[in-house]
Design an enzyme around this catalytic site. Structure first.
Site, PDB file in Angstrom:
ATOM      1  N   CYS A  23       0.958  -1.077   0.002  1.00 48.13           N
ATOM      2  CA  CYS A  23       0.057   0.059  -0.080  1.00 48.13           C
ATOM      3  C   CYS A  23       0.678   1.377  -0.235  1.00 48.13           C
ATOM      4  O   CYS A  23       2.025   1.202   0.225  1.00 48.13           O
ATOM      5  CB  CYS A  23      -0.896   0.073   1.144  1.00 48.13           C
ATOM      6  SG  CYS A  23       0.017   0.239   2.850  1.00 48.13           S
ATOM      7  N   CYS A  26       2.539   1.985   3.276  1.00 43.23           N
ATOM      8  CA  CYS A  26       3.770   1.318   3.567  1.00 43.23           C
ATOM      9  C   CYS A  26       4.938   1.844   2.782  1.00 43.23           C
ATOM     10  O   CYS A  26       6.070   1.904   3.263  1.00 43.23           O
ATOM     11  CB  CYS A  26       3.634  -0.261   3.157  1.00 43.23           C
ATOM     12  SG  CYS A  26       2.028  -0.887   3.627  1.00 43.23           S
ATOM     13  N   ASP A 410       1.942  26.709 -32.118  1.00 44.38           N
ATOM     14  CA  ASP A 410       2.747  27.415 -32.937  1.00 44.38           C
ATOM     15  C   ASP A 410       2.321  26.774 -34.366  1.00 44.38           C
ATOM     16  O   ASP A 410       2.104  25.599 -34.463  1.00 44.38           O
ATOM     17  CB  ASP A 410       4.139  26.818 -32.389  1.00 44.38           C
ATOM     18  CG  ASP A 410       5.299  27.291 -33.497  1.00 44.38           C
ATOM     19  OD1 ASP A 410       5.232  28.279 -33.820  1.00 44.38           O
ATOM     20  OD2 ASP A 410       6.015  26.380 -34.048  1.00 44.38           O
TER      21      ASP A 410
END
Length: 723
Positions: A23, A26, A410
């Protein structure tokens, strides 16, 4: 920190692969532990890529000790390739029952516990021992970490679960606590599986390029591992083989499928001196390629590195969740304590009943689904984008794209191809030899060096007209007006319409002038060809608009982008003609690079969120100033990869609407996940009021929320361009 110290730290930085993260919490705890190591100045965990960057000196043993609470395995990044191959082979060999033996044994003891409860009753010592054994087998790692956290007053999911388990054992709820431990273990396994599935999108990129290649050395052809190939080596690539390294073709020609890097399905023709990239597929001819980059510097390696770094960057939604979870978890502990204590103290309710309810509140309060909601979404979306040739360099940019109100383009190389082509060639008199005159025009332009000369030479080459061997006398350039030269005793001029007004030619009439004006209004540069006596032809050259530009602008407007602006240094008439053709809402012309930057700043002040799309070289200031800088053509272009926040690798503008769609879908899924995760907690907590909340309902709601959130996030891996 001084520049020297920063440089030293960078030199001492090492990357390590980490196996075993269950997780995000952790991962953060591991990062904190590593930072406390004696010789470590700093550390940064990338949960999305499952790796850690360590600044300072340390060993693998020390790192694994810092991750002992989760039994993390650490390997140096340099050996990760070999490690990944070994892990894959090992995973394929390990049967399911061995891989999840702890969980299966825990379930077995729990089943025996229920059997004993049915035969001997709930209060029987054998029943209690079986359930306790099930808890210890399935939850030893959970309890060990939770107790350590409790001693340090660190509150996370495991701390909440540990308090709930200990409390449940004290009040004698053996069976339910065993179920809670097993369901939590299943929830963590599902979370780990979901995250691994998301990470797989990047691992698959790592597998694109072959690990070995045939190299010609000392007249012999030998198979060499990519790590042992040097710059300058000659690599042989047969038809149907993947290219292992970046390089330049020195012999042969072929069609190369670059889909792995650019996302484009149509093969690209490659000839002598053309670049080829690792991970692409040689479809036709035998190629000899001179290696130009080491394996760690190849384009695919850079993409993988940048994508992994992007997955480690926390998006705004992730920052919100992390901050929320930091305060949310201690609040849940306080709420659970109040639920357990207040009813018995003030309303005379039973202590056992309300302690049980308090423990259920702790379990339902676990923020698993909330914490996992954002990282899986970001990793899945960035991985999906990378496979389609879109390099997004962070979760923050993925979110920003979804909120765009204006996009500036551009013109040259973005909305247009950036290469001039002949669009019109008209002879004035019907009896004129068109091809003969074109060979004369090209012969003069061949010597001029004018930027538009290449377009005329391409036209002649495509029509198989020879020009380089035509003798020219008295060739000269007429400054600002055109060129002239004598061919077969006759002087020819090529230049602007003004040049021929000065020459006083006899056939300059209104019809020719109207033709010139009409072509100029279409955004074309018009050149007139003739002698001192008469005009013989008109030739128009333009920067060709990409076929996709009009469609892309239309799709962006349909997606809710209100303002699309074209930025160019061209004159007003040329710019307006192109702008009208592609359908942008606004045209800014005759701009210098500084002017483009000013336009972006102005757009930003009016719209807050503005993207700039350019080629990543001369547009660098404007790209940097925009909310999101998007570079075209990132393949082999280091500047584009470094300058922009997003790179469209295939030089394909059609990927822009998909990027906007993916971003918005990611935002919607993250918001949906967070809302759902919080809502399901609130619903479960409301069950406390009538006293209906049980431990197994609490953990089941938490596990269900985690699973649904993870599956919802993984949907981002399947988002397609044509949906």
């Amino acid at each position: 920190m001084s520049e020297q110290e920063a440089k030293v730290m960078k030199e001492e930085m090492n990357d390590y692969r980490v196996q075993g993260f269950s997780c995000a919490n952790c991962a953060r705890k591991f990062e904190k532990n590593v930072k406390k190591l004696p010789e470590v100045q700093d550390a940064k965990v990338n949960f999305g890529a499952s790796k850690i960057s360590v600044y300072g000196e340390t060993t693998v043993e020390q790192l694994e000790q810092a991750g002992a609470f989760e039994n993390l395995k650490v390997k140096p990044e340099k050996s990760a390739e070999v490690v990944n191959e070994e892990e894959k082979k090992q995973e394929e060999k390990v049967p399911f029952y061995k891989k999840h033996s702890t969980l299966l044994y825990s379930v077995l003891f729990m089943a025996l516990g229920f059997l004993s409860m049915f035969v001997n009753g709930n209060e029987n010592i054998v029943t209690a021992l079986l359930f306790i054994t099930s808890m210890l087998v399935g939850g030893l790692s959970l309890l060990k970490t939770g107790l350590q956290n409790l001693v340090r007053f660190e509150f996370d999911m495991r701390t909440l679960m540990t308090i709930a388990v200990i409390g449940g054992v004290i009040i004698g709820e053996w069976a339910e606590v065993a179920i809670v431990v097993i369901l939590f273990a299943i929830s963590e396994a599902l979370e780990r599986f979901s995250m691994d599935r998301a990470r797989q999108s990047i691992r698959s990129l790592m597998d694109i390029a072959p690990k070995e290649a045939v190299i010609r050395r000392n007249g012999q052809e030998i198979m060499v591992h990519v790590n042992d190939i040097a710059v300058g080596d000659i690599m042989l690539v047969k038809p149907g083989q993947k290219i292992a390294m970046d390089g330049v073709i020195v012999n042969g020609y072929s069609a190369i499928n670059q889909a792995a890097i650019t996302g484009e399905s149509v093969p690209v023709e490659k000839n002598l001196d053309d670049e080829v990239f690792a991970g692409t597929l040689n479809e036709e001819g035998l190629l000899e390629v001179k290696i130009t980059k080491l394996v760690e510097d190849t384009t695919i390696s850079k993409i993988i590195y940048l994508v992994e770094e992007a997955q480690g960057e926390r998006a705004p939604a992730q920052a919100f969740v992390d901050k929320f979870a930091k305060y949310y978890t201690p609040v849940i502990v306080i709420v659970a304590a109040l639920v357990a204590v207040l009813p018995p103290l003030f309303f005379g309710a039973g202590w056992e009943t309300w302690i049980y309810q308090g423990l259920a509140v702790l379990v339902v309060g676990c923020p698993c689904a909330l914490v996992i909601s954002t990282p899986i979404s970001i990793v899945s979306a960035i991985g999906n984008a990378a496979k389609k040739g879109i390099l997004v360099k962070g979760g923050v940019y993925l979110e920003e794209i979804g909120g765009l109100k204006a996009i500036a383009f551009d013109k040259t190389g973005t909305l247009t191809k950036g290469v001039p082509v002949v669009t019109d060639y008209r002879v004035i008199e019907e009896q004129t030899d068109e091809q003969g005159l074109l060979s004369i025009i090209t012969a003069l332009e061949y010597r001029s060096g004018h930027p538009l000369a290449s377009a005329i030479m391409k036209k002649a080459d495509s029509d198989n007209i020879s020009y380089s061997d035509i003798p020219i006398e008295d060739f000269s350039s007429i400054t600002g007006k055109g060129i002239m030269g004598k061919i077969n005793g006759k002087i020819y001029y090529i230049g602007s319409p003004k040049l021929f007004q000065e020459l006083s030619v006899t056939n300059l009439n209104k019809a020719i002038e109207w033709d010139v004006i009409a072509l100029q209004k279409q955004g074309k540069t018009v050149m007139v060809v003739g002698t001192e006596d008469k005009i013989e032809a008109i030739i128009a050259v333009a920067d060709e608009v990409r076929e996709s530009s009009k469609e892309v602008i239309q799709k962006l407007h349909q997606a809710g982008i209100k303002k699309t602006v074209m930025l160019t240094g061209d004159n007003h008439s040329t710019a307006n003609a192109i702008g009208e053709h592609v359908g942008v809402t606004d045209v800014q012309s005759e701009l210098l690079p500084q002017d483009k930057l000013d336009v972006i700043k102005q757009l930003k002040s009016e719209n807050n969120h503005v993207a700039m799309v350019g080629d990543g070289v001369n547009d660098a200031p404007a790209l940097a100033a925009s909310t999101v800088g998007i570079a075209m053509g990132g393949v082999g272009t280091d500047t584009a990869l470094e300058t922009a926040d997003v790179a469209l690798m295939g030089d394909d503008l059609k990927k822009l609407p998909f990027t906007v769609k993916l971003s918005r879908k990611t935002l919607n899924i993250i918001k949906g996940n967070i809302t759902f995760a919080i809502a399901i907690k609130l619903v479960a907590l409301f069950l406390v009021i009538p006293g209906w909340l049980t431990l197994w309902i609490a953990i089941l709601s938490d596990m269900g929320a985690t699973l649904l959130v993870a599956l919802n996030s993984l949907r981002l891996m399947r988002v397609k361009e044509d949906e």
